[in-house]
Design an enzyme around this catalytic site. Structure first.
Site, PDB file in Angstrom:
ATOM      1  N   CYS A  80       0.814  -1.229   0.000  1.00 46.84           N
ATOM      2  CA  CYS A  80       0.000   0.000   0.000  1.00 46.84           C
ATOM      3  C   CYS A  80       0.846   1.278   0.000  1.00 46.84           C
ATOM      4  O   CYS A  80       0.529   2.228  -0.714  1.00 46.84           O
ATOM      5  CB  CYS A  80      -0.990   0.007   1.163  1.00 46.84           C
ATOM      6  SG  CYS A  80      -0.237  -0.170   2.784  1.00 46.84           S
TER       7      CYS A  80
ATOM      8  N   HIS B 269      -1.882   0.246   7.475  1.00 44.90           N
ATOM      9  CA  HIS B 269      -2.423   0.587   6.147  1.00 44.90           C
ATOM     10  C   HIS B 269      -2.193   2.070   5.853  1.00 44.90           C
ATOM     11  O   HIS B 269      -1.987   2.875   6.764  1.00 44.90           O
ATOM     12  CB  HIS B 269      -3.922   0.278   6.089  1.00 44.90           C
ATOM     13  CG  HIS B 269      -4.499   0.273   4.701  1.00 44.90           C
ATOM     14  ND1 HIS B 269      -3.837  -0.292   3.615  1.00 44.90           N
ATOM     15  CD2 HIS B 269      -5.671   0.768   4.196  1.00 44.90           C
ATOM     16  CE1 HIS B 269      -4.576  -0.147   2.525  1.00 44.90           C
ATOM     17  NE2 HIS B 269      -5.684   0.495   2.853  1.00 44.90           N
TER      18      HIS B 269
ATOM     19  N   ASP C  44      -7.990   4.274  -2.046  1.00 47.56           N
ATOM     20  CA  ASP C  44      -7.451   3.161  -1.257  1.00 47.56           C
ATOM     21  C   ASP C  44      -6.785   2.161  -2.207  1.00 47.56           C
ATOM     22  O   ASP C  44      -7.439   1.670  -3.138  1.00 47.56           O
ATOM     23  CB  ASP C  44      -8.595   2.477  -0.506  1.00 47.56           C
ATOM     24  CG  ASP C  44      -8.110   1.459   0.519  1.00 47.56           C
ATOM     25  OD1 ASP C  44      -7.045   0.841   0.302  1.00 47.56           O
ATOM     26  OD2 ASP C  44      -8.799   1.275   1.540  1.00 47.56           O
TER      27      ASP C  44
END
Length: 385
Positions: free
Chosen positions: A173, A305, A326
């Site tokens: 991420c 995250h 995202d």
């Protein structure tokens, strides 16, 4: 002392027994002494045994603790991708092999995708297969006509969305968010000079090498030592500090801001929302309902995250709502936002209200212009202090 008969008596100094014969007394005292030394020896032996048992128990406990610590450390290494199990390329190939084994991918497709991947890795560029472009432009159009709930909305300069692929699922991420930031900076002429060597979006292994280069320049020595100065070829997670070091090494002016505890009821972070509103609305305070600003997006990190902030809504009921890209959201979902007849239901993918962000801590990396060579040198110097 003597008896009434004048007979001499000898008293045992240990138990007050009296004897008429000195030899008998000596033998009697010797028995006492033997008995005493035996019981003392027994005590010594008991003590030695107890100490030995305690030592053994301590050793056992230490060894179990060390074993537990080793297992915890290995777990953390696995979790943060530092367990030498290979990096992006190895994971990509392993996951494709799994797809072939399960009958979800044909062997010829495997070989084609492998060749494509090897070519992209050789050139250090992203293959673009997880990219969705045009979402910000579609949002601009949508908000012009939306008149139900939103009073004002501020949007970043165009940002491409990138999502995790077979090669970085579970750990990529931070890298994907960097690609999103960079896609926006490449559309902004202010950053042309600092990005003249980075005109295409780099692949994840290339980003890892770029962060290692930033460390070699002297940025974030503490963070570098945490990763043992090596990211390339690993599945290491990166966070706000690595993003900051990488941007600064490219002469992009940015800052990290910590929101280290909730500032609202029920563990919420209204101050984070207010900061982001100020970031977007400064220099964009005109009366227009939709402000398509020249501001780059913001990197948003919490434990485990990270996401990219691409805008913020101010609702008619005065509440604030962040718009987030995202990396965990697949491109099929993101493409729903491009439909002209969108009724706004797909915006659920992006919208996050104050009540939705309840992690204990958040960090953001916000970009604010370009550094001169001198300013960059100062930042390298202060990083090493």
């Amino acid at each position: 002392f003597y008896t009434e008969n004048g007979e001499q008596l000898y008293e045992c100094p240990m138990c007050s027994l009296t004897c008429t014969n000195i030899q008998i007394l000596e033998e009697h005292v010797d028995l006492h002494l033997e008995e005493h030394s035996f019981s003392e020896g027994g005590n010594i032996r008991d003590l030695e045994l107890a100490q030995w048992l305690q030592t053994e128990e301590d050793k056992q406990q230490r060894s179990e603790e060390e074993k537990r610590e080793r297992e915890e450390f290995k777990k953390l290494q696995r979790q943060y991708g530092l367990d030498n199990s290979g990096g992006y390329k190895q994971q990509f190939l392993k996951n494709m092999e799994r797809e072939v084994d399960r009958g979800r991918m044909q062997p010829f497709e495997y070989h084609k995708r492998k060749a494509d991947m090897m070519e992209c890795l050789a050139f250090g560029i992203d293959d673009g297969k997880t990219k969705t472009s045009g979402v910000i432009e579609a949002l601009c159009k949508y908000y012009q006509n939306e008149n139900k709930d939103v009073r004002h909305v501020w949007l970043s300069t165009g940002v491409d969305h990138f999502h995790s692929s077979l090669g970085d699922r579970g750990w990529g991420c931070g890298y994907r968010n960097f690609q999103m930031l960079l896609s926006s900076l490449l559309q902004n002429s202010l950053y042309n000079d600092c990005l003249r060597d980075t005109t295409l979006i780099p692949s994840i292994p290339k980003i890892q090498s770029m962060i290692e280069d930033a460390w070699r320049e002297g940025f974030d020595p503490h963070g570098a030592s945490h990763f043992n100065n090596r990211l390339h070829g690993s599945k290491a997670w990166i966070g706000a500090c690595e993003i900051y070091s990488l941007l600064t090494s490219l002469r992009i002016k940015c800052q990290i801001i910590d929101f280290h505890k909730p500032t609202g009821p029920m563990g919420t972070h209204p101050r984070l929302f207010e900061w982001i509103l100020r970031y977007y609305s400064t220099d964009n305070e005109g009366g227009a309902k939709v402000a398509c600003t020249s501001k780059p997006p913001i990197y948003l990190q919490h434990q485990g995250h990270s996401r990219t902030v691409v805008g913020i809504e101010e609702r008619k009921n005065k509440t604030l709502c962040l718009l987030l890209f995202d990396p965990g959201c697949p491109s099929q979902e993101m493409q729903k936002l491009l439909k002209q007849n969108s009724d706004g239901t797909s915006l659920k993918l992006l919208r996050k209200f104050v009540g939705s962000l309840k992690e204990k801590q958040y960090q953001i990396v916000a970009i604010d212009g370009v550094l001169s060579l001198e300013e960059k040198a100062v930042r390298v110097f202060t990083a090493t202090l």
